[in-house]
Design an enzyme around this catalytic site. Structure first.
Site, mmCIF file in Angstrom:
data_model
loop_
_atom_site.group_PDB
_atom_site.id
_atom_site.type_symbol
_atom_site.label_atom_id
_atom_site.label_comp_id
_atom_site.label_asym_id
_atom_site.label_seq_id
_atom_site.Cartn_x
_atom_site.Cartn_y
_atom_site.Cartn_z
ATOM 1 C CE LYS A 202 -3.368 2.416 2.838
ATOM 2 N NZ LYS A 202 -4.167 2.385 4.057
ATOM 3 C CD GLU A 208 9.606 -5.931 6.438
ATOM 4 O OE1 GLU A 208 9.347 -4.829 5.908
ATOM 5 O OE2 GLU A 208 9.461 -6.146 7.652
ATOM 6 N N GLY A 264 -4.515 -1.771 5.120
ATOM 7 C CA GLY A 264 -3.779 -2.933 4.601
ATOM 8 C C GLY A 264 -4.429 -4.254 4.983
ATOM 9 N NE ARG A 265 -5.749 -3.445 11.181
ATOM 10 C CZ ARG A 265 -5.104 -2.297 11.219
ATOM 11 N NH1 ARG A 265 -3.975 -2.141 10.542
ATOM 12 N NH2 ARG A 265 -5.561 -1.278 11.927
ATOM 13 C CD GLU A 350 -1.113 -3.940 11.611
ATOM 14 O OE1 GLU A 350 -1.769 -3.883 10.561
ATOM 15 O OE2 GLU A 350 0.112 -4.169 11.626
ATOM 16 C CG HIS A 381 -2.686 -35.172 18.293
ATOM 17 N ND1 HIS A 381 -2.896 -36.370 18.946
ATOM 18 C CD2 HIS A 381 -3.684 -35.066 17.382
ATOM 19 C CE1 HIS A 381 -3.951 -36.978 18.421
ATOM 20 N NE2 HIS A 381 -4.448 -36.199 17.475
ATOM 21 C CE LYS A 507 6.393 -0.653 9.653
ATOM 22 N NZ LYS A 507 5.333 -0.004 8.905
HETATM 23 O O1 F6P Z 1 3.908 -2.704 9.604
HETATM 24 C C1 F6P Z 1 2.552 -2.876 9.584
HETATM 25 C C2 F6P Z 1 1.967 -2.597 8.238
HETATM 26 O O2 F6P Z 1 1.897 -1.238 8.028
HETATM 27 C C3 F6P Z 1 0.604 -3.245 8.088
HETATM 28 O O3 F6P Z 1 -0.421 -2.479 8.588
HETATM 29 C C4 F6P Z 1 0.536 -3.467 6.632
HETATM 30 O O4 F6P Z 1 -0.430 -4.423 6.295
HETATM 31 C C5 F6P Z 1 1.946 -3.930 6.339
HETATM 32 O O5 F6P Z 1 2.751 -3.155 7.193
HETATM 33 C C6 F6P Z 1 2.406 -3.781 4.922
HETATM 34 O O6 F6P Z 1 2.319 -2.456 4.497
HETATM 35 P P1 F6P Z 1 2.399 -2.093 2.973
HETATM 36 O O7 F6P Z 1 1.256 -2.736 2.285
HETATM 37 O O8 F6P Z 1 2.318 -0.590 2.939
HETATM 38 O O9 F6P Z 1 3.714 -2.593 2.448
#
Ligand code: F6P
Length: 541
Positions: A202, A208, A264-265, A350, A381, A507
């Site tokens: 987003k 990452e 995002g979620r 979150e 189990h 972060k």
């Molecule tokens: O670090 C949390 C977060 O901001 C989430 O809310 C989000 O889903 C995820 O990182 C990934 O964010 P993006 O879609 O901006 O890469």
């Protein structure tokens, strides 16, 4: 919630503490009264440690919160995410499948429609190995979804859950973590020239995703002997930051938008779900939206006593704020739903893992429990011992599927029997006398000691959710059910379900630590414990 409301809940809880679920369940008509259906979903709340009076108290608290006004404000596109001054319009993403009038602003709805059409065209281009106006590479057999959090969990859950709906055109892979092990694995096993890389972010600032994106772009470039243009035809971006994606080198033709008004979620219904559409095809993706829209319609119209998301929210509030457990376990009895606990972890924790209201004051009650879980029967189990006999009571959400998508009836009956057995065992338990009657060997003292260990206290609450079958519709309904549960809890707890300031500090620190780890910066500004660990890592390199 207000102190007075919490006091009312405490009074109800005191009454309920004196009752055992054995007795509650035996009440005539309870199972039917506490079971509700919406479309392909049935929910049984009869094994919650709650009675009609307590439910009325919770309902009165919900009504006083004006949850329905808040709901309508969200569907309308009012600013419900106050700290970021944004609406939360994930419901608009599936409004095209709704039977009720669309409340979202027209321009928003139109943009969503255009994007769904572009998604459909892109899926068609990949499936038919044509260009489709996207200047795409041909002959794609594998898709790598590079994204994390909401850009990974929802899409991954949906792709895994809907394996039986897959068209078979492509294999889908997920690369959320910055850990290079998986990245290296994928580069070793996939054929770059047959791989489509989706960069899903987003913000298009997530470390990452950008790092893995760069690594994969180099890998693609190497496969084409450094021909960057050829390599880039394997890249598609999904982002609200179209400029950021363009700056990364992905032309606008291959950037699908998402928007600030979708968290995002909550975004699997948008182009973030492109990997899902690539896996199951666009008609099935629309069916997934339809399932969510069905739950939206139910949420918008059902009175609270029959409203599944509201009842799920209220029983969650009851457990957390009246009875007290600090965690909640999710156990899907379906291997394809293995990612459900992870998805719900982000959605619930979150969204609700907060203690400050939008006005900047501290909330009056505890908020989100820790969400965790694993598939049944594997979990039986592993950690069910603690669920049955541990000192802490953990409410459990059991999710089952009535019709399997295979012909192995005996397996499925055994699976469902286990789900039903666990719900019953958690609720009913086994008394000391029952255990003693089964213990025949040894002296009287030995028998009594063993019987004590073989006693199950029971009275452990659970909710059972049954899907008629695991289809795009029922999965859509299941996820939307939980989205709305979270929304109602946010209203009751007085927190903003749509921001996530709590993820920022780590972060920032990681950015400061990395140059110290690589020796490019000195450690003086770091705390002593971090410095010591960096020293330990560097000494072994
Ligand atoms: O670090 C949390 C977060 O901001 C989430 O809310 C989000 O889903 C995820 O990182 C990934 O964010 P993006 O879609 O901006 O890469």
């Amino acid at each position: 919630m207000l102190e007075a409301q919490l006091a009312r809940l405490a009074a109800d809880a005191a009454r309920l503490r004196a009752k055992h679920l054995r007795d509650l369940i035996a009440e005539p008509g309870r199972a039917a009264r506490y079971t509700h259906r919406a479309g392909p979903l049935l929910i049984d709340f009869s094994r919650q440690r709650i009675d009609d009076a307590a439910l009325e108290t919770l309902g009165a608290i919900a009504e006083a919160s004006r949850w329905d006004d808040a709901r309508d404000a969200m569907f309308r596109g009012d600013i419900v995410n106050a700290s970021e001054k944004r609406p939360a319009l994930h419901t608009a993403l599936r409004a095209s499948e709704s039977r009720l009038p669309i409340l979202a602003p027209r321009n928003v709805f139109a943009e969503i429609g255009t994007t769904l059409e572009r998604m459909g065209a892109l899926v068609e281009a990949v499936h038919t190995s044509t260009d489709g106006g996207f200047d795409l590479a041909r002959g794609i057999t594998d898709v790598v979804n590079v994204g994390i959090g909401g850009s990974d969990l929802g899409p991954r859950l949906a792709v895994e859950a809907l394996r039986h709906s897959a068209t078979g055109h492509v294999r889908c892979h997920f690369l959320p973590n910055v850990d290079g092990h998986r990245t290296a694995d994928l580069m070793r096993t996939l054929d770059a020239k047959k791989t489509l890389v989706l960069l899903v972010s987003k913000s298009f600032t997530t470390q990452e995703t950008l790092l893995n994106g760069s690594v994969l772009r180099k890998w693609l470039g190497n496969a084409y002997g450094g021909d960057r243009a050829a390599a880039d035809r394997h890249l598609v971006a999904v982002s609200a930051n179209v400029e950021g994606a363009r700056a990364f080198g992905i032309p606008a033709a291959r950037v699908l938008p998402m928007w600030d008004f979708v968290g995002g979620r909550y975004s699997v219904w948008s182009a973030v779900g492109l990997v899902v559409a690539l896996s199951i095809g666009m008609p099935a993706f629309r069916a997934f939206l339809r399932g969510a829209a069905l739950m939206d319609d139910h949420f918008r119209t059902a009175p609270w006593r029959e409203n599944l998301p509201v009842l799920l929210a209220l029983t969650g509030v009851w457990n957390r704020n009246a009875l007290g457990p600090a965690s909640e376990c999710v156990v899907p009895y379906h291997d394809y739903l293995a990612e459900l606990p992870s998805f719900l972890q982000q959605l619930e924790m979150e969204s609700l893992g907060k203690q400050i209201t939008p006005e900047g004051t501290r909330v009056a009650q505890r908020t989100v429990p820790v969400i965790w879980g694993n598939v049944g029967t594997n979990a039986q189990h592993a950690f069910f011992q603690a669920l049955h006999q541990g000192t802490d009571v953990v409410p459990v959400e059991l999710v089952g599927v009535v019709e399997p998508s295979h012909a192995l009836g005996e397996n499925h009956d055994a699976l469902l029997a286990n789900l039903l057995a666990q719900a019953a065992a958690l609720a009913l338990g086994k008394t000391f006398d029952e255990a003693l009657a089964e213990t025949t060997r040894g002296t009287d003292a030995e028998r009594r000691a063993l019987a004590a260990q073989r006693t199950f206290p029971g009275n452990r609450p659970s909710t059972t959710i049954l899907l008629d079958a695991l289809t795009p519709e029922s999965l859509g309904a299941l996820l939307a059910l939980h989205e709305h549960k979270v929304f109602v809890q946010a209203v009751l707890w007085g927190v903003n379900a749509f921001d996530q300031w709590g993820v920022e500090l780590g972060k920032t620190l990681a950015k400061a630590i990395e140059p110290v780890l690589t020796g490019e910066a000195d450690a003086t500004r770091l705390d002593a414990s971090t410095r010591a660990l960096i020293e330990a890592i560097r000494s072994r390199r």
